[in-house]
Design a protein around this motif. Structure first.
Motif, mmCIF file in Angstrom:
data_model
loop_
_atom_site.group_PDB
_atom_site.id
_atom_site.type_symbol
_atom_site.label_atom_id
_atom_site.label_comp_id
_atom_site.label_asym_id
_atom_site.label_seq_id
_atom_site.Cartn_x
_atom_site.Cartn_y
_atom_site.Cartn_z
ATOM 1 N N LYS B 419 0.843 -1.202 0.000
ATOM 2 C CA LYS B 419 0.000 0.000 0.000
ATOM 3 C C LYS B 419 0.871 1.242 0.000
ATOM 4 O O LYS B 419 0.592 2.230 -0.688
ATOM 5 N N GLU B 420 1.960 1.173 0.792
ATOM 6 C CA GLU B 420 2.850 2.336 0.842
ATOM 7 C C GLU B 420 3.473 2.602 -0.501
ATOM 8 O O GLU B 420 3.707 3.745 -0.869
ATOM 9 N N GLN B 421 3.780 1.514 -1.225
ATOM 10 C CA GLN B 421 4.371 1.728 -2.533
ATOM 11 C C GLN B 421 3.347 2.151 -3.554
ATOM 12 O O GLN B 421 3.692 2.463 -4.686
ATOM 13 N N GLY B 422 2.077 2.126 -3.188
ATOM 14 C CA GLY B 422 1.055 2.645 -4.072
ATOM 15 C C GLY B 422 0.508 1.661 -5.079
ATOM 16 O O GLY B 422 -0.194 2.040 -6.003
ATOM 17 N N LYS B 423 0.855 0.375 -4.926
ATOM 18 C CA LYS B 423 0.259 -0.549 -5.888
ATOM 19 C C LYS B 423 -0.515 -1.637 -5.142
ATOM 20 O O LYS B 423 -0.242 -1.905 -3.979
ATOM 21 N N PRO B 424 -1.479 -2.270 -5.827
ATOM 22 C CA PRO B 424 -2.281 -3.269 -5.118
ATOM 23 C C PRO B 424 -1.504 -4.565 -4.912
ATOM 24 O O PRO B 424 -0.611 -4.892 -5.669
ATOM 25 N N TYR B 425 -1.888 -5.284 -3.865
ATOM 26 C CA TYR B 425 -1.252 -6.552 -3.529
ATOM 27 C C TYR B 425 -2.045 -7.654 -4.209
ATOM 28 O O TYR B 425 -3.229 -7.824 -3.952
ATOM 29 N N VAL B 426 -1.392 -8.401 -5.093
ATOM 30 C CA VAL B 426 -2.126 -9.359 -5.926
ATOM 31 C C VAL B 426 -1.905 -10.772 -5.413
ATOM 32 O O VAL B 426 -0.769 -11.202 -5.209
ATOM 33 N N VAL B 427 -3.002 -11.485 -5.199
ATOM 34 C CA VAL B 427 -2.933 -12.886 -4.759
ATOM 35 C C VAL B 427 -3.616 -13.739 -5.811
ATOM 36 O O VAL B 427 -4.740 -13.450 -6.207
ATOM 37 N N VAL B 428 -2.942 -14.790 -6.284
ATOM 38 C CA VAL B 428 -3.529 -15.682 -7.275
ATOM 39 C C VAL B 428 -3.780 -17.033 -6.617
ATOM 40 O O VAL B 428 -2.889 -17.598 -5.997
ATOM 41 N N PHE B 429 -4.994 -17.544 -6.778
ATOM 42 C CA PHE B 429 -5.353 -18.835 -6.192
ATOM 43 C C PHE B 429 -5.271 -19.898 -7.287
ATOM 44 O O PHE B 429 -5.996 -19.825 -8.268
ATOM 45 N N VAL B 430 -4.405 -20.882 -7.114
ATOM 46 C CA VAL B 430 -4.294 -21.948 -8.111
ATOM 47 C C VAL B 430 -4.556 -23.285 -7.436
ATOM 48 O O VAL B 430 -4.487 -23.407 -6.211
ATOM 49 N N GLY B 431 -4.881 -24.260 -8.233
ATOM 50 C CA GLY B 431 -5.104 -25.577 -7.651
ATOM 51 C C GLY B 431 -5.826 -26.474 -8.642
ATOM 52 O O GLY B 431 -6.226 -26.025 -9.711
ATOM 53 N N VAL B 432 -6.022 -27.741 -8.271
ATOM 54 C CA VAL B 432 -6.732 -28.660 -9.164
ATOM 55 C C VAL B 432 -8.224 -28.443 -8.994
ATOM 56 O O VAL B 432 -8.668 -27.620 -8.209
ATOM 57 N N ASN B 433 -9.007 -29.232 -9.740
ATOM 58 C CA ASN B 433 -10.448 -29.000 -9.738
ATOM 59 C C ASN B 433 -11.076 -29.378 -8.414
ATOM 60 O O ASN B 433 -10.765 -30.407 -7.841
ATOM 61 N N GLY B 434 -11.960 -28.513 -7.970
ATOM 62 C CA GLY B 434 -12.834 -28.886 -6.863
ATOM 63 C C GLY B 434 -12.220 -28.865 -5.486
ATOM 64 O O GLY B 434 -12.709 -29.544 -4.596
ATOM 65 N N VAL B 435 -11.175 -28.109 -5.261
ATOM 66 C CA VAL B 435 -10.575 -28.090 -3.924
ATOM 67 C C VAL B 435 -11.134 -26.975 -3.057
ATOM 68 O O VAL B 435 -10.919 -26.973 -1.850
ATOM 69 N N GLY B 436 -11.834 -26.023 -3.668
ATOM 70 C CA GLY B 436 -12.409 -24.973 -2.838
ATOM 71 C C GLY B 436 -11.764 -23.628 -3.021
ATOM 72 O O GLY B 436 -11.693 -22.847 -2.076
ATOM 73 N N LYS B 437 -11.303 -23.325 -4.252
ATOM 74 C CA LYS B 437 -10.620 -22.053 -4.448
ATOM 75 C C LYS B 437 -11.577 -20.886 -4.257
ATOM 76 O O LYS B 437 -11.280 -19.934 -3.514
ATOM 77 N N SER B 438 -12.740 -20.936 -4.922
ATOM 78 C CA SER B 438 -13.642 -19.787 -4.867
ATOM 79 C C SER B 438 -14.176 -19.589 -3.460
ATOM 80 O O SER B 438 -14.269 -18.457 -2.979
#
Lengths: 209, 630
Positions: B419-438
């Motif tokens: 936040k201090e650097q002024g850019k958003p913190y990006v998190v990517v959720f990866v995984g196989v099908n049906g593990v509960g990412k969403s």
């Protein structure tokens, strides 16, 4: 008053009866038993008293690569021999400082513990903190900026430990490797560390709103 | 020729280096070895590969646990030196006799070393000549004797044995995985995946293969297996074609019966859903405090010693001699015995079985036990300790070391820093099908919201039907902006635009949801790698379910491998953290956490334990270890 004396006499009679009961035990063994009891209680009190004498253990902590093992061997032998690698186990030794080894007269040995700085071995520090009389936090002045956050976090972690706070263990921050030209100054390191710890403190404070 | 041979203590002091091989090592291979291998409980491996700009080294090591010494040999990877194990063993033997804890310099060892090296090289030469004649003979020597090549003959052929045995075992594993995948009908290019996995697997397997030299039984076995598998190739090709077709839009004309009026609109979804905000009342009620912020109270009662005794007693082989038991009891009282590999074996086997019943992957349990064995061999036992308790304490320490995160897992600090650097913190959720990412993405969003962080969701799952609607529902309930572009779009581009949008409207965190994909699916893994490479997220979170068994190892290693291979830059982004889901469905079979952390080196940052927004907590290392070793 009368009642008091009556009470006392009743007491004495009861005590007499008890002593007669106990008197069936041979008197020698009885006295030996009491003697042993007294001896153990005296010894126990002695140990308690002796334990309260101050320990002279100094614990060196800091990030991996800051130079703690080198300092350890420098203090002990005056040189770091053929170099060091990342420590996996703590270095513990009780010795007379090398610089004082040629002093005449009574020199007290110091007990120094060098705890590995690798993040996976951080739990080792907890074993040695209870016996610490002082703590030296070693900071690498040469490679300070990339490790600033890690150093601040570690320092914060130590400063907020219950054992350190309760016993008010004196701490010293040592800026190592300042003989190199590109090493940062004491004031710079102090300011940066203060800023980082401030940030840590505010972010942790915000957690518990 | 060796590059360097070092002897150092566990406390970090170098006791002796070879003066003749005075080449300075490029980079810092010893430090990296200690940090990435020995402290990561991989000391049971045969060797370690180190790459620095300008040099590629292989390191081999051996321990003297009694005196606390480590012996490391470094040599160039392109040279295949066969005498290194032998040399290390002899050096260990000689040096241990010389060692004195007060002495710091061992210059007299130089001559002894020179002689030992000459002898070792001579032995290796003899072996090479003789083994070319007698290879393939002894297939039955024991699998256990790995590191110290003991005597001449066993040295070389042993290397051949455990290589063929090891790959035979893994080959069996892979075959079963292949058959499972075929049944699921998920067969796009998996044959390629198996081949590349077989040849490119790390953990020293390629070293073993490259050390073969002569007639390679291993390769022949693989060829036979792949011949059997080639029949399935034709089915994969036919499967590929219709799948590609279905992706393209096939606009069919609607058949009209009985002169009924044409119905152009076949989409009966509520038009208001397209722009959800107006029609729905904002259901942003407070669901309570997220379990991340609740302190867990660990009960600190010790497990009973008695039931552990009975278990270990049952595990012990029934034909243990009476005299053996008596002498071991005697030794346990006096405490003078040096731990031998044979002594450790039953205790370690018992521990390994116990770990496997707790759902730890078999490979991981095996490696852990080897590592603990390597660190205990030759150590003197303290008095009044039994072997099983020594092994158990060593295993506990090893588990603490593995599960303790290497770096801080405090996301909030990182968010503030970004936040201090002024850019958003990006998190990517990866995984196989049906593990509960969403689901877990929504939980993380809820938790961040509670800490006054403004969150934005990015719906980059453009494949699965209903994924965008799912996220939209979550976003509406939590009152969070969501960036979506519908279906059939390139996820990498959608993510890029989402991050730009977040930077524009000042969101602190962007949570990117991706489609589930199998680790063998080459085109999907390539797409994922492109997404990560293009957007350079701050955190790549692998979502894995706690119910997974041995497949966790396969999933994580393949994900990491594909991310490393298919990225265009040398320093590729790998998996930075693990989110363990469905933790409430396992009561005490918590081993998946250990397998995942061991294989990837990434810490477990969150644990999902339910389906509501508050069911997200931190991993409690002590309770996991207690459950694993109970």
């Amino acid at each position: 008053m009368e009642e008091w004396i009556n009470e006392l006499q009743k007491w004495l009679k009861q005590a007499d009866q008890l002593i007669h009961l106990i008197g069936e035990v041979p008197t020698v063994q009885f006295y030996v038993a009491i003697g042993v009891l007294l001896l153990t209680s005296v010894l126990y009190l002695l140990v308690l008293v002796l334990k309260r004498t101050k320990s002279n253990t100094i614990v060196f902590a800091g990030l991996s690569g800051s130079g703690k093992t080198v300092i350890f061997y420098q203090l002990r032998d005056g040189s770091s021999h053929q170099g060091t690698v990342t420590s996996m186990d703590p270095n513990v030794d009780s010795f007379v400082l090398h610089s004082e080894s040629d002093k005449v007269g009574e020199v007290n040995p110091v007990h120094v513990i060098d705890v590995p700085g690798h993040s996976r071995l951080r739990t080792k520090l907890d074993e040695y903190l209870p016996q610490a009389a002082g703590l030296v936090f070693v900071v690498d002045a040469l490679d300070f900026l990339p490790n600033c956050r890690g150093a601040a976090e570690y320092l914060y972690y130590i400063l907020t430990k219950a054992s350190v706070v309760k016993k008010k263990i004196p701490m010293l921050i040592l800026c190592n490797k300042t003989d190199k030209v590109t090493a940062h100054t004491k004031e710079f390191i102090r300011k940066l560390l203060e800023k980082e710890i401030d940030k840590l403190w505010t972010s942790i404070k915000n957690c518990y709103i | 020729m060796l590059e360097q041979l070092l002897i150092f203590t566990r406390g970090g002091l170098i006791l002796w280096t070879c003066k003749e091989l005075g080449n300075a090592l490029k980079g810092s291979p010893i430090d990296t070895l200690i940090r990435s291998c020995l402290l990561e409980e991989r000391s049971g491996d045969l060797s370690y590969n180190y790459d620095a700009p300008g040099a590629a080294y292989t390191l081999k090591w051996t321990f003297n646990n009694d005196l606390g010494l480590i012996f490391v040999a470094v040599y160039q990877r392109i040279l295949h030196l066969f005498y290194v194990d032998d040399l290390l063993a002899t050096v260990k033997r000689e040096f241990s006799q010389l060692y004195d804890s007060k002495k710091m310099d061992y210059y007299d060892f130089d001559d002894i070393y020179r002689q030992l090296q000459k002898e070792a090289e001579a032995r290796a030469e003899e072996l090479k000549k003789s083994s070319k004649l007698q290879f393939g003979g002894s297939r039955s020597t024991n699998f256990q004797s790995k590191k110290q090549g003991q005597a001449a003959v066993i040295g070389r052929s042993d290397g051949g044995n455990q290589k063929s045995n090891g790959s035979g075992k893994d080959g069996g594993d892979k075959d079963s995985i292949v058959s499972r995948k075929l049944q699921n009908g998920n067969s796009n290019g998996h044959q390629n995946g198996i081949e590349s996995y077989a040849t490119g697997d790390g953990k020293g397997k390629e070293n073993r293969e490259s050390e073969a030299g002569a007639f390679d039984v291993n390769k022949l076995q693989k060829k036979l297996r792949s011949k059997g598998g080639k029949k399935t190739d034709t089915t994969t090709i036919t499967n590929k074609a219709p799948k590609v077709d279905s992706n393209k839009k096939i606009t069919k004309k609607n058949r009209v019966w009985d002169d009924a009026p044409t119905q152009p609109k076949l989409d009966f979804t509520d038009p208001a859903d397209e722009r959800g905000d107006e029609n729905f009342e904002v259901v942003a009620k407070d669901h309570g405090k997220s379990m991340m912020d609740k302190e867990e109270i660990i009960s600190s009662d010790d497990e009973s010693e008695e039931e552990e005794d009975e278990e270990v007693g049952a595990d012990n082989k029934p034909n243990a001699k009476k005299t053996g038991w008596f002498s071991s009891m005697f030794q346990s009282i006096t405490g003078k015995a040096n731990l031998d590999k044979a002594d450790l074996e039953p205790a370690l086997k018992g521990l390994k079985d116990r770990l496997m019943t707790k759902n730890v992957a078999e490979e991981i349990a095996e490696k852990l036990c080897e590592s603990v064995a390597a660190s205990l061999e030759g150590k003197k036992m303290g008095s009044f300790t039994r072997i099983s308790s020594t092994v158990k304490t060593a295993m506990e320490e090893a588990l603490v070391r593995i599960l303790t995160p290497k770096r801080s897992i405090d996301i909030l600090r990182d968010v503030h820093a970004a936040k201090e650097q002024g850019k958003p913190y990006v998190v990517v959720f990866v995984g196989v099908n049906g593990v509960g990412k969403s689901t877990n993405l929504a939980k993380v969003a809820y938790w961040l919201q509670q800490h006054k962080v403004s969150v934005m969701m990015a719906a980059c799952d453009t494949f699965r039907s209903g994924a965008v609607e799912q996220l939209r529902t979550h976003a509406r309930r939590l009152n969070i902006p969501i960036f979506e572009k519908g279906y059939e779009k390139d996820p990498a581009v959608v993510a890029k635009e989402a991050i730009q949008e977040a930077a524009r409207n000042g969101s602190d965190v962007v949570l990117v949801d991706t489609a589930g994909r199998m680790q063998d699916n080459e085109p999907l893994m390539r797409a994922l790698s492109k997404l990560i490479y293009l957007n350079n997220p701050d955190l790549v979170l692998f979502v894995g379910e706690a119910l997974v068994g041995n497949d966790a190892v396969d999933q994580l290693s393949k994900f990491n491998q594909k991310l490393a291979d298919l990225a265009n830059s040398p320093n590729a982004r790998l998996i930075d953290g693990i989110l363990l889901t469905k933790f409430d469905t396992i009561d005490d079979k918590v081993g998946a956490a250990l397998s995942m952390v061991y294989i990837s080196g990434a810490p477990v940052m969150f644990v999902g334990c339910g389906q509501s927004y508050t069911d997200l907590k931190k991993l409690n290392v002590k309770s996991i270890i207690k459950t694993l070793l109970m």
